[in-house]
Design an enzyme around this catalytic site. Sequence first.
Site, mmCIF file in Angstrom:
data_model
loop_
_atom_site.group_PDB
_atom_site.id
_atom_site.type_symbol
_atom_site.label_atom_id
_atom_site.label_comp_id
_atom_site.label_asym_id
_atom_site.label_seq_id
_atom_site.Cartn_x
_atom_site.Cartn_y
_atom_site.Cartn_z
ATOM 1 N N ASP A 82 0.844 -1.187 0.000
ATOM 2 C CA ASP A 82 0.000 0.000 0.000
ATOM 3 C C ASP A 82 0.883 1.242 0.000
ATOM 4 O O ASP A 82 1.860 1.327 0.761
ATOM 5 C CB ASP A 82 -0.896 -0.001 1.245
ATOM 6 C CG ASP A 82 -1.964 1.076 1.193
ATOM 7 O OD1 ASP A 82 -2.988 0.842 0.540
ATOM 8 O OD2 ASP A 82 -1.758 2.140 1.800
ATOM 9 N N ASN A 90 -3.219 12.732 -2.506
ATOM 10 C CA ASN A 90 -4.223 12.847 -3.558
ATOM 11 C C ASN A 90 -5.184 14.000 -3.285
ATOM 12 O O ASN A 90 -5.546 14.764 -4.188
ATOM 13 C CB ASN A 90 -4.991 11.532 -3.667
ATOM 14 C CG ASN A 90 -5.436 11.205 -5.080
ATOM 15 O OD1 ASN A 90 -4.784 11.579 -6.042
ATOM 16 N ND2 ASN A 90 -6.540 10.509 -5.196
ATOM 17 N N HIS A 95 -5.431 14.683 -8.381
ATOM 18 C CA HIS A 95 -5.423 13.332 -8.936
ATOM 19 C C HIS A 95 -4.314 13.122 -9.959
ATOM 20 O O HIS A 95 -3.861 11.988 -10.151
ATOM 21 C CB HIS A 95 -6.782 13.023 -9.574
ATOM 22 C CG HIS A 95 -7.907 12.977 -8.586
ATOM 23 N ND1 HIS A 95 -8.010 11.981 -7.646
ATOM 24 C CD2 HIS A 95 -8.954 13.808 -8.367
ATOM 25 C CE1 HIS A 95 -9.082 12.192 -6.897
ATOM 26 N NE2 HIS A 95 -9.671 13.297 -7.315
ATOM 27 N N ASP A 99 -2.045 9.892 -9.844
ATOM 28 C CA ASP A 99 -1.842 8.962 -10.956
ATOM 29 C C ASP A 99 -0.352 8.774 -11.254
ATOM 30 O O ASP A 99 0.102 7.671 -11.559
ATOM 31 C CB ASP A 99 -2.557 9.459 -12.205
ATOM 32 C CG ASP A 99 -4.070 9.275 -12.120
ATOM 33 O OD1 ASP A 99 -4.528 8.620 -11.159
ATOM 34 O OD2 ASP A 99 -4.776 9.792 -12.998
ATOM 35 N N GLU A 125 -4.844 2.501 -3.995
ATOM 36 C CA GLU A 125 -3.392 2.660 -3.951
ATOM 37 C C GLU A 125 -2.705 1.376 -3.502
ATOM 38 O O GLU A 125 -1.561 1.382 -3.071
ATOM 39 C CB GLU A 125 -3.002 3.807 -3.018
ATOM 40 C CG GLU A 125 -3.298 3.579 -1.553
ATOM 41 C CD GLU A 125 -4.707 3.967 -1.130
ATOM 42 O OE1 GLU A 125 -4.900 4.221 0.065
ATOM 43 O OE2 GLU A 125 -5.612 4.018 -1.994
#
Length: 204
Positions: A82, A90, A95, A99, A125
């Site tokens: 994770d 984020n 975003h 990404d 994630e």
Amino acid sequence: MPVQVKSFPILDAQGRAVGAVEVFNDRTAAHRADRANQGTGAPGPGRPVDRLPNRRHFDEHLGHRLAEWQRHGRPFGVLMMDVDRFKQVNDECGHLLGDAILKLVARTLQANCRSFDIVARWGGEEFGAIISHVDAPQLVLVAEKFRAMVAASDLRLPSQDFGITISVGATTAQANDTVMTLLKRADQALYQAKREGRNRVCVG
């Protein structure tokens, strides 16, 4: 020609690896279908952000590996990984940065994965890996390699270099395991790594 490679150890009477058998499967048709799906925007086996196999592919492969373990005693382990503090980044940075982080982590994991192992996007994630032919100490070495390589990666932004770390839960297949018990143990080890301060490996 795109191929899928599976490797199986040949063991002597003492259980030591003395050789290996590799099986090659032609993936030309599947590769063309993947390319077509990506071109049309249809959902393929890889997610659009990271191009890794998705959770369904991971679960199917895990079921096959578990059946091999129960029939033939071929050891393997599972890693759940994770990205640390991803939601905070984020939310605060947007975003697009999120990404970019997922792409970087996916590339790093894939670049440090053996051809017969599986690294997949589990969701959000979180990433999963199925590591073949390992006992518990060997699995920890693989997990530490993944963790260290991600920590050594930098996401270079115009204003700063952004560090990324992952927490890892590791477990090996045990007698009478099911897919659910195996994943639950790896997931519990992952949350232990989070509780103990992140950017570390814990074994379940």
